[in-house]
Scaffold this active site. Structure first.
Site, PDB file in Angstrom:
ATOM      1  N   LYS A 145     118.093 -24.970  79.344  1.00 32.58           N
ATOM      2  CA  LYS A 145     117.558 -23.953  80.068  1.00 32.58           C
ATOM      3  C   LYS A 145     118.550 -22.910  80.182  1.00 32.58           C
ATOM      4  O   LYS A 145     120.065 -23.708  80.326  1.00 32.58           O
ATOM      5  CB  LYS A 145     117.487 -25.133  81.601  1.00 32.58           C
ATOM      6  CG  LYS A 145     116.403 -23.148  82.224  1.00 32.58           C
ATOM      7  CD  LYS A 145     115.917 -24.461  83.554  1.00 32.58           C
ATOM      8  CE  LYS A 145     115.449 -23.515  84.489  1.00 32.58           C
ATOM      9  NZ  LYS A 145     115.078 -23.872  85.615  1.00 32.58           N
ATOM     10  N   SER A 186     110.896 -22.505  86.784  1.00 29.27           N
ATOM     11  CA  SER A 186     111.883 -22.092  85.730  1.00 29.27           C
ATOM     12  C   SER A 186     111.952 -21.605  84.949  1.00 29.27           C
ATOM     13  O   SER A 186     112.659 -21.210  84.111  1.00 29.27           O
ATOM     14  CB  SER A 186     112.506 -21.461  87.007  1.00 29.27           C
ATOM     15  OG  SER A 186     113.446 -22.422  87.699  1.00 29.27           O
ATOM     16  N   SER A 242     109.585 -26.640  88.830  1.00 28.91           N
ATOM     17  CA  SER A 242     110.040 -25.973  88.039  1.00 28.91           C
ATOM     18  C   SER A 242     110.239 -27.100  86.596  1.00 28.91           C
ATOM     19  O   SER A 242     110.155 -26.042  85.239  1.00 28.91           O
ATOM     20  CB  SER A 242     111.864 -25.563  87.846  1.00 28.91           C
ATOM     21  OG  SER A 242     111.585 -23.920  89.431  1.00 28.91           O
TER      22      SER A 242
END
Length: 485
Positions: free
Chosen positions: A78, A153, A177
């Protein structure tokens, strides 16, 4: 041989057997990204040359008789994690050129385990959305339907896995997320117990990477199988060596059971504040029916369950206190003026969220004490049950909606509009008390979109929901590549 959608476990077996090299796997993954990612935009920061070099080193280690938990497996990270030499922006244009010089702890552990990092995956601005778009890297599309969100996210990571860009990814979770993108893209993710995985280096720029564990937020694994989740969690888990003196790893209890028939499961298909849409409800029921058919004890109600409405309000306050703490002074004063004009006894979630942004330390301590009472309630519940099954989101992946602002956005649940921010309610069931939760595929909507559910487990007994996820995968199936029937 098509390697793109095999599990990390399968790739490791092939590497050990000499059926493929890490260089070949890495080149195949890069070729697939270069071919398909123009339409998806999951890999926002490619790192292909260093990936090829890491793959060559992995092959050399294996040829010399070495072995590591992830040796030679292509993975993604990420964007919000610091990776030395790659930009970390959190979607903020002013930090497009910010280059950390040290890996985040989780990244360092994945590298030390022999993984090959292909690059970084896209996120929303400041990680504050259940969509994944920003002014630096643009919009990430869902591989199942490019007109829909992949979630957020950790949406870029979920989209990368669903598209076959690497076997594993690492993400993070504060308001779902990890779990929300897994639900939207039909993959697996695990929100670990709070504090289980060190988070140093998963920090917005230009803040220093300090050994401080924030409230509510966790780092965790994402994969296409439940067993791969457990494999990656073993690599990531463990306290920060700067504060504990322990360099690597942690001891987790074994799963409570090895067979579905032995599990005691509470199913929560509804919530008093947010309804469950019919497509998601069908997924929850599919899991519940599979458990019952396998002989598990399945209950739909329990007086031991801590009050979910009170829990949602408490979570909203604690969550938004995190956001308020990062507001610039002028914005903070603006919110404080808005809150002062509202009735102090307004119980709505919107009001609680706004009050949370400017909550006093005294009131935060009181809220934290109430959280401990909820944790005590959950301990009592998990003395009677081994896992809790509930939705991650009330709806499957929805069309991109980047305007207006999030406070004006609405989601549609079976034809009825609800506030966009209500998407935080279901993830908060696990996040507020800090419990582990494993996101698993549970079928598809009538439109053919993935639907997931989450399996909550006891604190620091992460292996219990992970084992249940593995058993459910065997019973009802798991990940399917987009386009598969």
């Amino acid at each position: 041989m098509e390697w793109s959608f095999l599990s990390a476990e399968q790739l490791l077996a092939a590497l050990r057997a000499g059926e493929v090299t890490s260089v070949e796997l890495t080149d195949a993954a890069i070729a697939r990204i270069e071919r398909d990612d123009k339409a998806i935009n999951a890999i926002c920061v490619p790192d292909f040359e260093r990936a090829r070099a890491a793959a060559r080193r992995a092959d050399e280690v294996r040829a010399a008789g070495g072995e590591l938990p992830l040796l030679g497996v292509p993975v993604t990270v990420k964007e919000s994690y610091n990776v030395a030499g790659l930009p970390t922006t959190w979607g903020m244009a002013q930090y497009a050129d910010y280059l950390p010089t040290e890996d985040a702890v989780a990244v360092a552990r994945v590298k030390a385990a022999g993984a090959v990092i292909l690059g970084k995956t896209n996120v929303p601005f400041m990680l504050q959305d259940w969509q994944s778009f920003n002014d630096v890297y643009g919009v990430t599309n869902n591989p199942w339907d490019h007109g829909r969100t992949p979630g957020g996210s950790s949406g870029g990571s979920a989209a990368a896995l669903a598209a076959g860009f690497g076997a594993l990814s690492i993400g993070s979770d504060l308001a779902g997320s990890l779990r929300n993108p897994a639900h939207c893209c039909g993959i697996y993710a695990h929100k670990p117990t709070l504090g289980l995985v060190a988070s140093r280096g998963m920090v917005p720029p230009p803040a220093p990477a300090l050994p401080v564990e924030g409230d509510l937020a966790v780092c965790g694994p994402m994969a296409r199988t439940a067993r791969d989740l457990a494999l990656l969690l073993e690599v990531m888990a463990g306290p920060d060596p700067l504060t504990s003196g322990i360099a690597y790893g942690t001891a987790l209890p074994a799963a409570r059971h090895e067979r579905l028939t032995d599990f005691r499961v509470l199913v929560l298909d509804q919530h008093p504040l947010v309804p469950t849409g019919s497509a998601v409800l069908a997924g929850v029921n599919r899991v519940a029916e599979a458990l019952a058919e396998a002989g598990a004890r399945v209950e739909r109600h329990s007086p031991l369950l801590p009050d979910p409405a009170e829990a949602a309000g408490l979570y909203a306050l604690l969550l938004f206190s995190n956001i308020g703490g990062r507001l610039p002074a002028a914005a903070y004063e603006q919110v404080r003026a808005q809150v002062a004009a509202w009735p102090a006894d307004d119980p709505s979630l919107d009001a609680v969220r706004m009050r949370g942004m400017v909550v006093s330390h005294r009131d935060w301590i009181a809220a934290d004490t109430r959280r401990e009472l909820h944790r005590q309630g959950w301990r009592r519940l998990f003395a009677e049950f081994d896992a809790v099954v509930c939705p991650i989101s009330p709806i499957p992946a929805y069309p991109h909606a980047h305007d207006p602002g999030r406070r004006e956005l609405r989601i549609e649940i079976d034809g009825v509009e609800h506030p966009y921010s209500d998407l935080s309610v279901r993830p908060g069931v696990a996040t507020m008390p800090g419990r582990p939760a494993t996101a698993v595929p549970a079928g598809r909507s009538p439109e053919g979109l993935p639907v997931g559910v989450q399996l909550l487990g006891p604190m620091f007994e992460d292996r219990t929901p992970l084992r249940l996820a593995e058993l459910l995968e065997q019973a009802i199936g798991g990940f399917h590549a987009p386009g598969d029937t």
